[in-house]
Design a protein around this motif. Structure first.
Motif, PDB file in Angstrom:
ATOM      1  N   ASP A   1       0.668  -1.333  -0.178  1.00 27.55           N
ATOM      2  CA  ASP A   1       0.088   0.068  -0.289  1.00 27.55           C
ATOM      3  C   ASP A   1       0.880   1.553  -0.096  1.00 27.55           C
ATOM      4  N   ALA A   2       1.879   1.562   1.044  1.00 19.38           N
ATOM      5  CA  ALA A   2       3.052   2.891   0.664  1.00 19.38           C
ATOM      6  C   ALA A   2       3.932   2.780  -0.381  1.00 19.38           C
ATOM      7  N   LEU A   3       3.902   1.868  -1.527  1.00 21.27           N
ATOM      8  CA  LEU A   3       4.324   1.841  -2.672  1.00 21.27           C
ATOM      9  C   LEU A   3       3.405   2.384  -3.559  1.00 21.27           C
ATOM     10  N   GLU A   4       2.163   1.803  -3.156  1.00 19.78           N
ATOM     11  CA  GLU A   4       0.926   2.825  -4.466  1.00 19.78           C
ATOM     12  C   GLU A   4       0.708   4.097  -4.119  1.00 19.78           C
ATOM     13  N   LEU A   5       0.631   4.212  -2.653  1.00 18.52           N
ATOM     14  CA  LEU A   5      -0.377   5.036  -2.444  1.00 18.52           C
ATOM     15  C   LEU A   5       1.763   6.477  -2.421  1.00 18.52           C
ATOM     16  N   GLY A   6       2.206   5.892  -2.048  1.00 17.36           N
ATOM     17  CA  GLY A   6       3.850   6.646  -2.419  1.00 17.36           C
ATOM     18  C   GLY A   6       3.724   7.556  -4.407  1.00 17.36           C
ATOM     19  N   VAL A   7       3.565   6.602  -5.099  1.00 19.94           N
ATOM     20  CA  VAL A   7       3.463   7.006  -6.421  1.00 19.94           C
ATOM     21  C   VAL A   7       1.953   8.247  -6.706  1.00 19.94           C
ATOM     22  N   ALA A   8       0.819   7.199  -6.100  1.00 18.16           N
ATOM     23  CA  ALA A   8      -0.331   8.022  -6.236  1.00 18.16           C
ATOM     24  C   ALA A   8      -0.301   9.972  -5.746  1.00 18.16           C
ATOM     25  N   LEU A   9       0.631   9.621  -5.106  1.00 18.78           N
ATOM     26  CA  LEU A   9       0.427  11.554  -4.328  1.00 18.78           C
ATOM     27  C   LEU A   9       2.258  11.987  -4.713  1.00 18.78           C
ATOM     28  N   LYS A  10       2.451  11.192  -5.396  1.00 20.27           N
ATOM     29  CA  LYS A  10       3.880  12.006  -7.047  1.00 20.27           C
ATOM     30  C   LYS A  10       3.006  12.385  -7.841  1.00 20.27           C
ATOM     31  N   LYS A  11       2.180  11.458  -8.252  1.00 20.85           N
ATOM     32  CA  LYS A  11       1.176  12.348  -9.531  1.00 20.85           C
ATOM     33  C   LYS A  11       0.231  13.422  -9.438  1.00 20.85           C
ATOM     34  N   LYS A  12       0.002  13.464  -8.035  1.00 21.20           N
ATOM     35  CA  LYS A  12      -1.325  14.264  -7.275  1.00 21.20           C
ATOM     36  C   LYS A  12      -0.558  15.413  -6.715  1.00 21.20           C
ATOM     37  N   PHE A  13       0.397  15.473  -6.346  1.00 21.21           N
ATOM     38  CA  PHE A  13       1.047  16.643  -5.633  1.00 21.21           C
ATOM     39  C   PHE A  13       2.691  16.990  -6.403  1.00 21.21           C
ATOM     40  N   GLY A  14       3.690  15.741  -7.225  1.00 21.27           N
ATOM     41  CA  GLY A  14       4.245  16.489  -7.733  1.00 21.27           C
ATOM     42  C   GLY A  14       5.210  16.514  -6.621  1.00 21.27           C
ATOM     43  N   VAL A  15       5.489  15.234  -5.870  1.00 17.20           N
ATOM     44  CA  VAL A  15       6.362  15.161  -4.236  1.00 17.20           C
ATOM     45  C   VAL A  15       6.828  13.879  -4.175  1.00 17.20           C
ATOM     46  N   LYS A  16       8.440  13.446  -4.140  1.00 19.38           N
ATOM     47  CA  LYS A  16       8.550  12.595  -4.403  1.00 19.38           C
ATOM     48  C   LYS A  16       9.154  11.786  -3.069  1.00 19.38           C
ATOM     49  N   PHE A  17       8.843  10.346  -3.350  1.00 20.44           N
ATOM     50  CA  PHE A  17       9.165   9.511  -1.552  1.00 20.44           C
ATOM     51  C   PHE A  17      10.979   8.672  -2.404  1.00 20.44           C
ATOM     52  N   SER A  18      11.750   8.915  -1.643  1.00 23.80           N
ATOM     53  CA  SER A  18      13.055   7.358  -1.949  1.00 23.80           C
ATOM     54  C   SER A  18      13.024   6.156  -1.334  1.00 23.80           C
ATOM     55  N   SER A  19      13.323   5.096  -1.833  1.00 23.79           N
ATOM     56  CA  SER A  19      13.116   4.143  -1.476  1.00 23.79           C
ATOM     57  C   SER A  19      14.048   4.395  -0.241  1.00 23.79           C
ATOM     58  N   GLU A  20      14.952   5.354  -0.332  1.00 23.92           N
ATOM     59  CA  GLU A  20      16.748   4.355   0.707  1.00 23.92           C
ATOM     60  C   GLU A  20      16.556   5.989   1.041  1.00 23.92           C
ATOM     61  N   ASN A  21      15.314   6.756   2.130  1.00 20.76           N
ATOM     62  CA  ASN A  21      14.774   7.541   2.613  1.00 20.76           C
ATOM     63  C   ASN A  21      14.054   6.755   3.357  1.00 20.76           C
ATOM     64  N   SER A  22      15.481   6.946   5.082  1.00 23.14           N
ATOM     65  CA  SER A  22      14.637   6.695   6.137  1.00 23.14           C
ATOM     66  C   SER A  22      14.317   6.964   7.182  1.00 23.14           C
ATOM     67  N   GLU A  23      13.377   8.157   6.760  1.00 24.12           N
ATOM     68  CA  GLU A  23      12.559   9.284   6.918  1.00 24.12           C
ATOM     69  C   GLU A  23      11.079   8.570   6.055  1.00 24.12           C
ATOM     70  N   ASN A  24      11.135   8.319   5.473  1.00 26.47           N
ATOM     71  CA  ASN A  24       9.870   7.869   4.855  1.00 26.47           C
ATOM     72  C   ASN A  24       8.258   7.186   6.004  1.00 26.47           C
TER      73      ASN A  24
END
Length: 91
Positions: A44-67
């Motif tokens: 769900d986190a992966l799918e949600l990350g993609v959807a949020l990127k499309k909607k808001f233009g923000v990126k989530f890095s898989s290496e980012n421990s802050e995710n």
């Protein structure tokens, strides 16, 4: 905090994860999205990350421990999106 943004985030969560039995008002702003709260998982986190990127233009890095903290709750996502948009404007 921006209530309209939080509502949009909730709508993205519901539509991208196809949560048919959930309404935006069912999602508590500071309730955990994973585990005991809404009960989302890593897929769900992966799918949600993609959807949020499309909607808001923000990126989530898989290496980012802050995710994990960004995805902690609707409030945390709203704070992250607001901060990222402010950073983009500042560039």
């Amino acid at each position: 905090m921006n209530e309209a943004l939080k509502l949009e985030i909730k709508e993205v969560i519901i539509s991208s994860l196809e949560l048919e039995d959930v309404k935006p008002e069912d999602i508590v702003d500071d309730e955990p999205l994973f585990g005991s709260g809404l009960g989302l998982d890593s897929i769900d986190a992966l799918e949600l990350g993609v959807a949020l990127k499309k909607k808001f233009g923000v990126k989530f890095s898989s290496e980012n421990s802050e995710n994990r903290s960004h995805f902690a709750s609707v409030n945390a996502l709203a704070e992250y999106i607001t901060a990222e948009k402010a950073r983009d404007v500042a560039k």
